[in-house]
Design an enzyme around this catalytic site. Structure first.
Site, PDB file in Angstrom:
ATOM      1  N   GLU A  81      46.422  78.077  22.178  1.00 15.17           N
ATOM      2  CA  GLU A  81      47.722  78.116  21.503  1.00 15.17           C
ATOM      3  C   GLU A  81      47.777  79.214  20.443  1.00 15.17           C
ATOM      4  OE1 GLU A  81      50.670  75.222  18.876  1.00 15.17           O
ATOM      5  OE2 GLU A  81      49.070  74.333  20.062  1.00 15.17           O
ATOM      6  N   LYS A 252      49.528  65.857  15.766  1.00 14.30           N
ATOM      7  CA  LYS A 252      49.180  66.851  16.780  1.00 14.30           C
ATOM      8  C   LYS A 252      48.733  68.134  16.087  1.00 14.30           C
ATOM      9  CE  LYS A 252      50.159  70.480  19.620  1.00 14.30           C
ATOM     10  NZ  LYS A 252      50.334  71.898  19.241  1.00 14.30           N
ATOM     11  N   ASP A 268      33.199  65.609  23.104  1.00 17.28           N
ATOM     12  CA  ASP A 268      34.162  64.923  23.954  1.00 17.28           C
ATOM     13  C   ASP A 268      35.507  64.875  23.227  1.00 17.28           C
ATOM     14  OD1 ASP A 268      35.696  63.156  25.443  1.00 17.28           O
ATOM     15  OD2 ASP A 268      34.034  61.795  25.852  1.00 17.28           O
ATOM     16  N   HIS A 365      55.234  82.096  15.180  1.00 13.73           N
ATOM     17  CA  HIS A 365      55.165  81.808  16.612  1.00 13.73           C
ATOM     18  C   HIS A 365      55.886  82.881  17.432  1.00 13.73           C
ATOM     19  CE1 HIS A 365      53.167  77.957  17.069  1.00 13.73           C
ATOM     20  NE2 HIS A 365      53.803  77.507  16.008  1.00 13.73           N
TER      21      HIS A 365
END
Length: 415
Positions: A81, A252, A268, A365
């Site tokens: 990202e 998130k 993991d 972004h």
């Protein structure tokens, strides 16, 4: 805090790798591995998963400017990202100027395993027998994995609870620097035979739990800010508290950093993400993992999360990139790595909220998205600069628009 990585993002990939070698974050062998663009070998990958076909690449980079518990860090991250690493580096720089982050893992860091029993004749009698044999079962568990016990880890406690039609047994194990799935599962399978001999019940399953409440890490920071900005940051936290749609996106963002670090260190990611998201719901409502409070001229930020992270075992030793990532962090133990992970999560959240309450999240972004478009169109640096500037000015970051501008400037400048 001396900035050894000033303008790092402006340098070429080769220059960045050389800086890491010159500053002794990596050795000559690791330097050559990165320079030669090597990847996980297929013969190793074929041992790690079933039906292996090839290697799927994820960009590997570093976030700079971290000051954690008074020590400078650069933090390795693997993420696809755009803006995540840039945001972490910028956020860490601001926080470092204000004293950095304090991060601390709980002392008795333990993983939890479960044995589920059913078809129980007498719950009270069974629970009494299990309690009477508590020490025996702990000692037996340690015999099934003497290696971890000899190193100072091993089974430390065991609890027995009636839940519905089941008796559930919880085994608490200090797995030291390992995540511990194999250790726990071996112990659980071993003692389950003894348990079935002790009481009249059947074993449904024996398995590690990824809800690792004995791996809690707390990290905090304090920044001198003006009241308008401080109150906006505090309101951003209140927004996430009140609205689950915002809380999920807030968390998130926290995991943008933590997942990128856990991935590149061979951990993991699914287990850690599941554990952290579950912890966000521990009080019956999904809540933000971070807290921001403005008082007496200072913005106080904090995070409290469980992080069942490891530095040995599993696929960690198989992947050369993972070894390089841990070397960049000066080869921390599992406790230290969990403190770094929590600090990274807090920084990532600060960077996101800082952008949202000031310029908005899209500014950075859009530029990165525009750069990605120009890479796709195989434009040279001069062409890219012209097209990116025009796309951002027009607020039109689209591939067809970029193609149109690119065609126009190539005709005009004969590029």
């Amino acid at each position: 805090m001396e900035n050894k990585f000033g303008g790092y993002y402006k340098k070429s990939r080769e220059e960045r790798i050389k800086i890491l070698k010159d500053l002794e974050y990596i050795d000559e062998k690791m330097y050559n591995y990165l320079i030669e663009e090597k990847s996980l070998e297929n013969y190793k990958a074929d041992k790690m998963i079933e039906n292996e076909l090839g290697i799927f690449g994820i960009p590997f980079g570093i976030a700079t400017n971290f000051l954690i518990n008074g020590k400078e860090y650069i933090v390795p991250m693997a993420t696809e990202e755009p803006s995540v690493i840039a945001a972490a580096s910028n956020g860490a720089k601001i926080i470092a100027k204000n004293g950095g982050i304090t991060s601390k893992v709980q002392e008795n860091r333990q993983m939890i395993g479960q044995i589920c029993l059913y078809d129980i004749d007498d719950f009270s009698k069974s629970l009494k027998i299990l309690e009477e044999n508590k020490e025996k079962l702990i000692n037996l568990a340690n015999k099934y994995h003497e290696g971890i016990n000899n190193l100072g880890g091993g089974a430390k406690d065991i609890k027995f609870l009636k839940k519905g039609q089941f008796i559930i047994i919880y085994l608490y194990v200090d797995t030291l620097d390992a995540m511990g799935a194999n250790i726990l599962n071996t112990m659980l399978e071993g003692i389950s035979f003894e348990i079935e001999n002790l009481i009249n019940a059947k074993k449904l399953m024996a398995i590690i739990s990824n809800y690792s409440l004995n791996t809690i890490v707390k990290a905090s920071c304090k920044l001198k800010v003006d009241s308008e900005y401080g109150n906006k940051m505090m309101l951003a936290y209140e927004f996430a508290k009140e609205d689950v749609y915002r809380a999920v996106t807030n968390n998130k963002g926290v995991l943008n950093g933590i997942s990128a670090l856990t991935l590149v260190t061979g951990n993991d990611t699914r287990a850690i993400e599941a554990c952290i998201h579950s912890y966000a719901s521990k009080d019956g409502k999904y809540m933000p993992l971070t807290k921001w409070e403005y008082k007496e001229g200072y913005l106080h930020g904090s995070i409290e999360i469980p992080i069942p992270i490891a530095t040995v075992g599993g696929s960690i030793g198989l992947n050369e990139t993972t070894k390089i990532a841990l070397n960049i962090l000066k080869n921390p133990n599992a406790k230290k790595l969990s403190e770094i992970a929590a600090a990274l999560g807090l920084v990532q959240n600060f960077a996101a909220l800082n952008a949202l309450v000031t310029d908005g999240i899209q500014k950075g972004h859009l530029k990165l998205h525009a750069k990605t478009i120009m890479e796709f169109l195989k434009a040279n640096e001069k062409e890219s600069n012209i097209v990116i500037e025009k796309m951002i000015k027009e607020n039109k970051i689209e591939i067809e628009y970029a193609k149109k501008i690119l065609g126009e400037i190539r005709n005009e400048y004969k590029l």
